[in-house]
Design a protein around this motif. Structure first.
Motif, PDB file in Angstrom:
ATOM      1  N   LEU A 176       3.764 -10.257  10.549  1.00  0.00           N
ATOM      2  CA  LEU A 176       4.160 -10.554   9.304  1.00  0.00           C
ATOM      3  C   LEU A 176       5.055  -9.524   8.416  1.00  0.00           C
ATOM      4  CD1 LEU A 176       1.229 -12.772   8.076  1.00  0.00           C
ATOM      5  CD2 LEU A 176       3.453 -13.500   8.737  1.00  0.00           C
ATOM      6  N   HIS A 177       4.752  -8.347   9.008  1.00  0.00           N
ATOM      7  CA  HIS A 177       5.489  -6.977   8.204  1.00  0.00           C
ATOM      8  C   HIS A 177       6.848  -7.072   8.882  1.00  0.00           C
ATOM      9  CE1 HIS A 177       6.794  -3.456   6.625  1.00  0.00           C
ATOM     10  NE2 HIS A 177       6.833  -2.914   7.944  1.00  0.00           N
ATOM     11  N   GLU A 178       6.826  -7.188  10.151  1.00  0.00           N
ATOM     12  CA  GLU A 178       8.185  -7.385  10.692  1.00  0.00           C
ATOM     13  C   GLU A 178       9.073  -8.572  10.213  1.00  0.00           C
ATOM     14  OE1 GLU A 178       7.846  -7.066  14.811  1.00  0.00           O
ATOM     15  OE2 GLU A 178       6.927  -5.324  15.009  1.00  0.00           O
ATOM     16  N   TRP A 179       8.459  -9.581  10.186  1.00  0.00           N
ATOM     17  CA  TRP A 179       9.130 -10.855   9.551  1.00  0.00           C
ATOM     18  C   TRP A 179       9.638 -10.887   8.197  1.00  0.00           C
ATOM     19  CZ3 TRP A 179       7.659 -14.755   6.230  1.00  0.00           C
ATOM     20  CH2 TRP A 179       8.276 -15.957   5.957  1.00  0.00           C
ATOM     21  N   ALA A 180       8.817 -10.215   7.351  1.00  0.00           N
ATOM     22  CA  ALA A 180       9.281 -10.258   5.975  1.00  0.00           C
ATOM     23  C   ALA A 180       8.811  -8.641   5.418  1.00  0.00           C
ATOM     24  CB  ALA A 180       8.543 -10.918   5.159  1.00  0.00           C
ATOM     25  N   PRO A 181       9.691  -7.714   5.892  1.00  0.00           N
ATOM     26  CA  PRO A 181       9.388  -6.268   5.265  1.00  0.00           C
ATOM     27  C   PRO A 181       9.548  -5.938   3.958  1.00  0.00           C
ATOM     28  CG  PRO A 181      11.473  -6.448   6.453  1.00  0.00           C
ATOM     29  CD  PRO A 181      10.786  -7.836   6.626  1.00  0.00           C
ATOM     30  N   GLU A 182      10.376  -6.759   3.213  1.00  0.00           N
ATOM     31  CA  GLU A 182      10.507  -6.855   1.888  1.00  0.00           C
ATOM     32  C   GLU A 182       9.251  -7.244   0.972  1.00  0.00           C
ATOM     33  OE1 GLU A 182      11.211 -11.090   2.789  1.00  0.00           O
ATOM     34  OE2 GLU A 182      12.053  -8.966   3.828  1.00  0.00           O
ATOM     35  N   ALA A 183       8.503  -7.976   1.855  1.00  0.00           N
ATOM     36  CA  ALA A 183       7.065  -8.656   0.997  1.00  0.00           C
ATOM     37  C   ALA A 183       6.085  -7.415   0.630  1.00  0.00           C
ATOM     38  CB  ALA A 183       6.334  -9.553   1.886  1.00  0.00           C
ATOM     39  N   GLY A 184       6.368  -6.172   1.341  1.00  0.00           N
ATOM     40  CA  GLY A 184       5.562  -5.133   1.218  1.00  0.00           C
ATOM     41  C   GLY A 184       4.003  -4.811   1.900  1.00  0.00           C
ATOM     42  N   LEU A 185       3.743  -5.712   3.068  1.00  0.00           N
ATOM     43  CA  LEU A 185       2.446  -5.683   3.589  1.00  0.00           C
ATOM     44  C   LEU A 185       2.102  -4.159   3.600  1.00  0.00           C
ATOM     45  CD1 LEU A 185       2.390  -8.831   5.657  1.00  0.00           C
ATOM     46  CD2 LEU A 185       1.193  -8.296   3.465  1.00  0.00           C
ATOM     47  N   LEU A 186       3.098  -3.325   3.903  1.00  0.00           N
ATOM     48  CA  LEU A 186       2.977  -1.761   4.413  1.00  0.00           C
ATOM     49  C   LEU A 186       3.856  -1.310   3.183  1.00  0.00           C
ATOM     50  CD1 LEU A 186       3.159  -1.596   8.118  1.00  0.00           C
ATOM     51  CD2 LEU A 186       1.264  -1.107   6.591  1.00  0.00           C
ATOM     52  N   PRO A 187       3.203  -0.054   2.556  1.00  0.00           N
ATOM     53  CA  PRO A 187       3.835   0.968   1.616  1.00  0.00           C
ATOM     54  C   PRO A 187       5.251   1.346   2.389  1.00  0.00           C
ATOM     55  CG  PRO A 187       1.597   1.517   1.728  1.00  0.00           C
ATOM     56  CD  PRO A 187       1.944   0.589   2.958  1.00  0.00           C
ATOM     57  N   ARG A 188       6.156   1.590   1.214  1.00  0.00           N
ATOM     58  CA  ARG A 188       7.576   2.038   1.960  1.00  0.00           C
ATOM     59  C   ARG A 188       7.243   3.687   2.266  1.00  0.00           C
ATOM     60  NH1 ARG A 188      12.053  -0.630   0.247  1.00  0.00           N
ATOM     61  NH2 ARG A 188      11.626  -2.576  -1.049  1.00  0.00           N
ATOM     62  N   ASN A 189       6.535   4.209   1.782  1.00  0.00           N
ATOM     63  CA  ASN A 189       6.244   5.796   1.898  1.00  0.00           C
ATOM     64  C   ASN A 189       5.728   6.027   3.314  1.00  0.00           C
ATOM     65  OD1 ASN A 189       4.190   8.173   1.785  1.00  0.00           O
ATOM     66  ND2 ASN A 189       6.572   8.991   0.772  1.00  0.00           N
ATOM     67  N   ARG A 190       6.385   6.709   4.371  1.00  0.00           N
ATOM     68  CA  ARG A 190       5.700   7.065   5.618  1.00  0.00           C
ATOM     69  C   ARG A 190       4.253   7.388   5.607  1.00  0.00           C
ATOM     70  NH1 ARG A 190       5.875  11.016   9.694  1.00  0.00           N
ATOM     71  NH2 ARG A 190       6.868  12.487   8.284  1.00  0.00           N
ATOM     72  N   ALA A 191       4.175   8.436   4.793  1.00  0.00           N
ATOM     73  CA  ALA A 191       2.622   8.817   4.767  1.00  0.00           C
ATOM     74  C   ALA A 191       1.662   7.794   4.201  1.00  0.00           C
ATOM     75  CB  ALA A 191       2.470  10.044   3.919  1.00  0.00           C
ATOM     76  N   ALA A 192       2.005   6.967   3.325  1.00  0.00           N
ATOM     77  CA  ALA A 192       1.104   5.962   2.925  1.00  0.00           C
ATOM     78  C   ALA A 192       1.009   4.838   3.878  1.00  0.00           C
ATOM     79  CB  ALA A 192       1.692   5.254   1.612  1.00  0.00           C
ATOM     80  N   ARG A 193       2.203   4.688   4.614  1.00  0.00           N
ATOM     81  CA  ARG A 193       2.097   3.592   5.635  1.00  0.00           C
ATOM     82  C   ARG A 193       0.988   4.083   6.623  1.00  0.00           C
ATOM     83  NH1 ARG A 193       7.815   3.463   5.479  1.00  0.00           N
ATOM     84  NH2 ARG A 193       7.900   4.610   7.619  1.00  0.00           N
ATOM     85  N   ALA A 194       1.056   5.242   7.113  1.00  0.00           N
ATOM     86  CA  ALA A 194       0.254   5.634   8.119  1.00  0.00           C
ATOM     87  C   ALA A 194      -1.291   5.666   7.521  1.00  0.00           C
ATOM     88  CB  ALA A 194       0.329   7.016   8.289  1.00  0.00           C
ATOM     89  N   HIS A 195      -1.597   6.142   6.460  1.00  0.00           N
ATOM     90  CA  HIS A 195      -2.712   5.712   5.590  1.00  0.00           C
ATOM     91  C   HIS A 195      -3.329   4.575   5.670  1.00  0.00           C
ATOM     92  CE1 HIS A 195      -5.286   6.997   1.871  1.00  0.00           C
ATOM     93  NE2 HIS A 195      -6.375   6.657   3.018  1.00  0.00           N
ATOM     94  N   CYS A 196      -2.261   3.516   5.310  1.00  0.00           N
ATOM     95  CA  CYS A 196      -2.755   2.010   5.177  1.00  0.00           C
ATOM     96  C   CYS A 196      -2.977   1.474   6.556  1.00  0.00           C
ATOM     97  CB  CYS A 196      -1.425   1.257   4.554  1.00  0.00           C
ATOM     98  SG  CYS A 196      -1.721  -0.553   4.606  1.00  0.00           S
ATOM     99  N   ARG A 197      -2.341   1.935   7.595  1.00  0.00           N
ATOM    100  CA  ARG A 197      -2.632   1.493   8.957  1.00  0.00           C
ATOM    101  C   ARG A 197      -4.038   1.948   9.457  1.00  0.00           C
ATOM    102  NH1 ARG A 197       3.222   1.853  10.334  1.00  0.00           N
ATOM    103  NH2 ARG A 197       3.903  -0.517  10.864  1.00  0.00           N
ATOM    104  N   SER A 198      -4.363   3.154   8.923  1.00  0.00           N
ATOM    105  CA  SER A 198      -5.455   3.905   9.442  1.00  0.00           C
ATOM    106  C   SER A 198      -6.605   3.064   8.879  1.00  0.00           C
ATOM    107  CB  SER A 198      -5.474   5.287   9.134  1.00  0.00           C
ATOM    108  OG  SER A 198      -4.578   6.115   9.664  1.00  0.00           O
ATOM    109  N   ALA A 217       2.780 -12.524   2.533  1.00  0.00           N
ATOM    110  CA  ALA A 217       4.070 -12.130   3.262  1.00  0.00           C
ATOM    111  C   ALA A 217       5.232 -13.351   2.690  1.00  0.00           C
ATOM    112  CB  ALA A 217       3.840 -12.476   4.748  1.00  0.00           C
ATOM    113  N   GLY A 218       4.616 -14.292   1.920  1.00  0.00           N
ATOM    114  CA  GLY A 218       5.336 -15.505   1.469  1.00  0.00           C
ATOM    115  C   GLY A 218       5.566 -16.581   2.580  1.00  0.00           C
TER     116      GLY A 218
END
Length: 273
Positions: A131-153, A82-83
């Motif tokens: 940290l994702h909310e603090w630095a969304p540009e850091a890419g802790l979660l993918p930009r694509n909604r489906a990929a974000r759901a997969h990542c969180r799972s 997250a930097g």
């Protein structure tokens, strides 16, 4: 009539005429007064030498053993990705609660804890989302909604599951056990993790689980890469390559170096079971 006598003009000084010549600057004007004060002022005393103020760190990460605590490693990697620069504070392994966690006898993970801007965030998954909310540009979660759901799972699955793997292959970065016989109960966990990795690497193209850059999922699975290396777990080529990629990450190398330099405090964990 006698001629009048010639009288000389009186020698009248300017002061007597009622006129006064303006004093030169430096003698009586305000500017001169100031200049004079400066000239005759006593030398200023040398300023007292004060100890430099130590600024409070903006963020503090509470961790435990770098050699044994997989959750501390996850929190550290998340902050790095997250930097966020953090000051690390290690709690003593003599603390009964921390000792219980390191010995895998406690289900409550007291570390890591992130103190940031007046907030205290504990639990690794909560730290990741913060940290994702603090630095969304850091890419802790993918930009694509489906990929974000997969990542969180898969992050949630690591967070709440794989108890057999944790018991059979406790993290010990200093150790190496070639040909280690893995308990049968942990084989199912290993197979499931390899399946997760294979699906992600094929779907998103690698070299990380969700593409070209590491995400919170990689931070969550990084300690597994270390476990597989410590216990010489047989892996397919793609999974071995992923482990090498994660272990070569600069933040991971930094943690590994510190773990190797850490004093041995938990000899009970250095056993084969």
């Amino acid at each position: 009539m006698p001629a009048p006598t010639k009288t000389s003009k009186p020698n009248v000084t300017p002061a007597a005429r009622g006129t006064t010549k303006a004093p030169a600057k430096g003698a009586g004007s305000k500017e001169g007064a100031k200049a004079g004060i400066k000239a005759v002022a006593k030398p200023a005393k040398a300023a007292a030498v004060l100890a430099p103020e130590v600024a409070e760190p903006a963020a503090v990460l509470i961790i435990s053993s770098k050699n044994y605590s997989s959750w501390s490693l996850r929190g550290f990697l998340l902050c790095r990705l997250a930097g966020l620069d953090v000051a690390e504070v290690a709690v003593s392994a003599d603390d009964p609660a921390i000792r219980a966690e390191l010995l895998l006898q406690s289900s409550s993970f007291l570390v890591p804890r992130l103190d940031h801007e007046g907030l205290r965030i504990w639990d690794t998954l909560a730290i990741a989302e913060y940290l994702h909310e603090w630095a969304p540009e850091a890419g802790l979660l993918p930009r694509n909604r489906a990929a974000r759901a997969h990542c969180r799972s898969i992050c949630g699955e690591m967070h709440s599951g794989f108890a057999n793997l944790r018991s059979a292959l406790p993290m010990n970065l200093k150790a190496h056990h070639p040909g280690f016989k893995v308990w049968a109960g942990a084989q199912g966990d290993i197979l499931r993790i390899v399946t997760i990795w294979t699906e992600c690497l094929k779907t998103y193209g690698g070299p990380y689980l969700f593409g070209a850059a590491p995400t919170m999922a990689d931070a969550m699975y990084a300690p597994v890469c270390a476990r597989f290396t410590t216990y010489d777990v047989p892996l397919d080529p793609a999974s071995r390559a992923y482990c090498r990629t994660m272990l070569a990450l600069p933040a991971m190398q930094e943690w590994l170096a510190a773990a190797l330099a850490e004093p041995d405090e938990m000899e009970e964990l250095d056993v084969e079971f």
